[in-house]
Design an enzyme around this catalytic site. Structure first.
Site, PDB file in Angstrom:
ATOM      1  N   ASP A 252     -18.170   8.325 -17.592  1.00  0.00           N
ATOM      2  CA  ASP A 252     -17.151   8.530 -18.613  1.00  0.00           C
ATOM      3  C   ASP A 252     -16.866   7.290 -19.439  1.00  0.00           C
ATOM      4  O   ASP A 252     -16.130   7.356 -20.417  1.00  0.00           O
ATOM      5  CB  ASP A 252     -15.839   8.990 -17.953  1.00  0.00           C
ATOM      6  CG  ASP A 252     -15.982  10.377 -17.380  1.00  0.00           C
ATOM      7  OD1 ASP A 252     -16.666  11.185 -18.025  1.00  0.00           O
ATOM      8  OD2 ASP A 252     -15.442  10.636 -16.295  1.00  0.00           O
TER       9      ASP A 252
ATOM     10  N   HIS B  94     -16.180   4.948  -8.595  1.00  0.00           N
ATOM     11  CA  HIS B  94     -16.711   6.267  -8.245  1.00  0.00           C
ATOM     12  C   HIS B  94     -16.710   6.408  -6.738  1.00  0.00           C
ATOM     13  O   HIS B  94     -16.966   5.446  -6.030  1.00  0.00           O
ATOM     14  CB  HIS B  94     -18.149   6.415  -8.790  1.00  0.00           C
ATOM     15  CG  HIS B  94     -18.597   7.826  -8.821  1.00  0.00           C
ATOM     16  ND1 HIS B  94     -19.169   8.451  -7.745  1.00  0.00           N
ATOM     17  CD2 HIS B  94     -18.528   8.747  -9.814  1.00  0.00           C
ATOM     18  CE1 HIS B  94     -19.439   9.702  -8.078  1.00  0.00           C
ATOM     19  NE2 HIS B  94     -19.063   9.910  -9.315  1.00  0.00           N
TER      20      HIS B  94
HETATM   21  N1  ACO Z   1      -9.381   0.430 -11.527  1.00  0.00           N
HETATM   22  C1  ACO Z   1      -8.793  -0.391 -10.639  1.00  0.00           C
HETATM   23  N2  ACO Z   1      -8.903  -0.280  -9.310  1.00  0.00           N
HETATM   24  C2  ACO Z   1      -9.637   0.748  -8.839  1.00  0.00           C
HETATM   25  C3  ACO Z   1     -10.284   1.651  -9.685  1.00  0.00           C
HETATM   26  C4  ACO Z   1     -10.148   1.467 -11.073  1.00  0.00           C
HETATM   27  N3  ACO Z   1     -10.726   2.300 -11.928  1.00  0.00           N
HETATM   28  N4  ACO Z   1     -10.938   2.566  -8.944  1.00  0.00           N
HETATM   29  C5  ACO Z   1     -10.723   2.245  -7.666  1.00  0.00           C
HETATM   30  N5  ACO Z   1      -9.931   1.138  -7.591  1.00  0.00           N
HETATM   31  C6  ACO Z   1      -9.506   0.457  -6.368  1.00  0.00           C
HETATM   32  C7  ACO Z   1      -8.380   1.205  -5.675  1.00  0.00           C
HETATM   33  O1  ACO Z   1      -7.119   0.735  -6.069  1.00  0.00           O
HETATM   34  C8  ACO Z   1      -8.668   0.930  -4.231  1.00  0.00           C
HETATM   35  O2  ACO Z   1      -8.203  -0.349  -3.942  1.00  0.00           O
HETATM   36  P1  ACO Z   1      -7.596  -0.681  -2.430  1.00  0.00           P
HETATM   37  O3  ACO Z   1      -8.730  -0.458  -1.489  1.00  0.00           O
HETATM   38  O4  ACO Z   1      -7.165  -2.096  -2.555  1.00  0.00           O
HETATM   39  O5  ACO Z   1      -6.475   0.291  -2.238  1.00  0.00           O
HETATM   40  C9  ACO Z   1     -10.207   0.884  -4.145  1.00  0.00           C
HETATM   41  O6  ACO Z   1     -10.627   0.500  -5.470  1.00  0.00           O
HETATM   42  C10 ACO Z   1     -10.851   2.195  -3.772  1.00  0.00           C
HETATM   43  O7  ACO Z   1     -10.335   3.205  -4.626  1.00  0.00           O
HETATM   44  P2  ACO Z   1     -10.061   4.694  -4.156  1.00  0.00           P
HETATM   45  O8  ACO Z   1      -9.105   5.340  -5.104  1.00  0.00           O
HETATM   46  O9  ACO Z   1      -9.728   4.716  -2.697  1.00  0.00           O
HETATM   47  O10 ACO Z   1     -11.528   5.305  -4.342  1.00  0.00           O
HETATM   48  P3  ACO Z   1     -11.870   6.825  -4.449  1.00  0.00           P
HETATM   49  O11 ACO Z   1     -13.294   6.947  -4.048  1.00  0.00           O
HETATM   50  O12 ACO Z   1     -10.885   7.681  -3.736  1.00  0.00           O
HETATM   51  O13 ACO Z   1     -11.702   7.147  -6.022  1.00  0.00           O
HETATM   52  C11 ACO Z   1     -12.125   7.340  -8.341  1.00  0.00           C
HETATM   53  C12 ACO Z   1     -12.746   7.185  -6.935  1.00  0.00           C
HETATM   54  C13 ACO Z   1     -11.102   8.502  -8.360  1.00  0.00           C
HETATM   55  C14 ACO Z   1     -13.228   7.694  -9.326  1.00  0.00           C
HETATM   56  C15 ACO Z   1     -11.426   6.009  -8.733  1.00  0.00           C
HETATM   57  O14 ACO Z   1     -12.379   4.972  -8.781  1.00  0.00           O
HETATM   58  C16 ACO Z   1     -10.677   6.110 -10.073  1.00  0.00           C
HETATM   59  O15 ACO Z   1      -9.521   6.531 -10.096  1.00  0.00           O
HETATM   60  N6  ACO Z   1     -11.345   5.703 -11.208  1.00  0.00           N
HETATM   61  C17 ACO Z   1     -10.752   5.840 -12.515  1.00  0.00           C
HETATM   62  C18 ACO Z   1     -10.874   7.268 -13.015  1.00  0.00           C
HETATM   63  C19 ACO Z   1     -12.282   7.625 -13.379  1.00  0.00           C
HETATM   64  O16 ACO Z   1     -12.968   6.923 -14.119  1.00  0.00           O
HETATM   65  N7  ACO Z   1     -12.721   8.813 -12.915  1.00  0.00           N
HETATM   66  C20 ACO Z   1     -14.043   9.372 -13.242  1.00  0.00           C
HETATM   67  C21 ACO Z   1     -14.911   9.455 -12.035  1.00  0.00           C
HETATM   68  S1  ACO Z   1     -16.500  10.007 -12.489  1.00  0.00           S
HETATM   69  C22 ACO Z   1     -16.313  11.624 -12.738  1.00  0.00           C
HETATM   70  O17 ACO Z   1     -15.543  12.323 -12.177  1.00  0.00           O
HETATM   71  C23 ACO Z   1     -17.166  12.192 -13.741  1.00  0.00           C
END
Ligand code: ACO
Length: 431
Positions: free
Chosen positions: A366, A308
């Protein structure tokens, strides 16, 4: 807001600029850069708004490090245990919990607006039969502005109020109609003797051919899911609603924009994507393979329902949702549910894995919601529409707050331009 007493100093090429520091009720101080461009001729750069407060708000507060979520100051755990969805709607919209009389009046107003204009039925029929319910909802909600001309004047507080009530009342009807349409069943009219969540289940699952009795356990679980999704401060879809609204667009168009944004798998679409992922994993023994994929930089796969932008600790909604999943499946007599087993084991393994621990990736709202919705009988395509109808109150409360704020201006971000500098148009033969 009290006048700022602290300032931050920014030095550019030896020249210093004093920037006021604004102090919130909760959370970190905010550097006020509104005059920065005028005074220093520079912009700030913050793609994805990771360090930018886009507005002042009194509605919802999140402490991502503690894993805390407050609606108007009340912790989500207390509301989930003691309150109910329509009471939370009142709280979000008006700022305080209602008295008994206020609650009855509000419930009556919402209940009396649950039907949609009969011609909206014709509008649905223009969609392909197999349309995703989210696609239908974006269209139908946007089209409401063509049906309710008497609540479009955003400068009239009464119009804003009526639009808000209409939206909260009609979204479940529209989501249920989108579902019925997608499975080829007749639309079911709302039944005002039922409560909000029970009525939604009725509109989704009853058919004219036989009686349908709402299961109170499922109605309660649905109500709780709605409460947990009701608002979440300035997330992507809420910011979309605010940005759309900042131009003076009508509220129905703004909520349609919010629904469109919510649909993405990185946001509200994650509940559908998460259950599909859990099903694809299928059995506990395949979890390590998927953990490996999630950690692989060259693989776009992510653990859906994990991570998140704001929570760097447990999403408090996920905790409540996990308890609900156990409760609902137990009460429905669904034991040994393989998807729930995979989810719990996946969570356990991920929370011990260095990759997830070091990046502070925890289950989000979720992760467990899909398991409950599936047990209730919803197909995955309805997960995000249920999120959308639950979040409508948050969107509309935030929109009302913004439109009612005399300092509000059109949202207009700037950019760091890295394209071609001036060049002369070449003749086609010279290209
Ligand atoms: N699985 C694996 N790796 C992940 C995940 C994940 N679910 N989420 C983040 N990471 C990693 C990224 O690869 C990144 O790694 P790096 O620093 O080595 O490049 C690091 O963690 C940070 O991730 P970002 O994408 O930069 O974080 P951001 O804050 O932009 O994204 C998000 C947050 C979109 C929720 C992300 O965690 C994600 O895609 N999660 C999966 C989708 C999800 O569950 N979304 C629901 C969110 S809650 C909602 O909207 C109700």
């Amino acid at each position: 807001m009290a006048a700022p007493t602290k300032t931050a100093t920014l030095t550019i090429d030896g020249k210093s600029y004093e920037l006021p520091l604004l102090s919130p009720t909760l959370g970190p101080d905010v550097v006020d850069i509104r005059k920065l461009y005028a005074e220093a001729d520079v912009f700030t750069y913050d793609p994805g708004f990771t360090s930018t407060a886009s507005c002042e708000s009194t509605i919802t507060y999140i402490d991502g490090d503690k894993g805390e979520l407050l609606y108007r100051g009340y912790p989500i755990e207390q509301l989930a245990e003691k309150s109910h969805y329509l009471e939370v709607c009142y709280l979000l919209l008006y700022g305080e919990l209602p008295t008994q009389t206020q609650m009855v009046d509000f419930e009556t107003r919402v209940t009396r607006h649950t039907m949609v204009h009969e011609q909206v039925h014709n509008f649905f029929r223009g969609f392909r039969r197999d349309s995703h319910p989210m696609a239908t909802m974006v269209g139908v909600v946007g089209a409401l502005s063509a049906f309710y001309h008497d609540s479009l004047d955003i400068n009239d507080p009464w119009h804003r109020e009526v639009a808000a009530i209409r939206m909260i009342a009609k979204l479940p009807t529209i989501a249920a109609m989108a579902y019925k349409y997608s499975i080829g069943q007749p639309f079911v009219y709302p039944k005002n003797s039922l409560d909000y969540a029970g009525n939604f289940l009725h509109m989704c699952f009853s058919v004219p051919a036989e009686d349908y009795v709402v299961n109170p356990i499922l109605a309660k679980a649905m109500d709780r899911i709605m409460m947990l999704h009701a608002d979440h401060e300035q997330n992507a879809s809420t910011s979309t609603v605010r940005l759309a609204g900042s131009s003076g667009a009508n509220p129905f168009a703004c909520i349609a924009a919010g629904i469109a944004c919510l649909w993405g798998p990185a946001h509200g679409g994650a509940n559908q994507a998460c259950l599909e992922m859990l099903r694809e994993i299928g059995t506990v023994d395949r979890i390590p393979e998927y953990i490996k994929k999630a950690k692989d930089k060259d693989d776009p796969f992510r653990l859906m329902g994990f991570g998140h932008r704001v929570y760097k600790n447990f999403d408090p909604r996920a905790k409540v949702m996990k308890e609900s999943a156990d409760e609902v499946l137990g009460l429905l007599g669904i034991h040994n549910n393989e998807t729930l087993k995979v989810a719990k084991e996946l969570e356990r393994i991920a929370l011990e894995d260095d990759y997830f621990v070091s990046k502070k990736l925890y289950p989000n709202v979720d992760f467990y919601s899909g398991i409950i919705l599936e047990a209730m009988g919803f197909p995955t395509s309805m997960f995000t529409p249920i999120f959308a109808l639950s979040r409508t109150v948050g969107w509309i409360s935030q929109w009302k707050e913004m439109v009612g704020d005399p300092t509000q201006r059109i949202g207009r971000p700037r950019q760091l331009y890295v394209g071609a500098a001036h060049r002369n148009y070449p003749d086609v033969a010279a290209r």
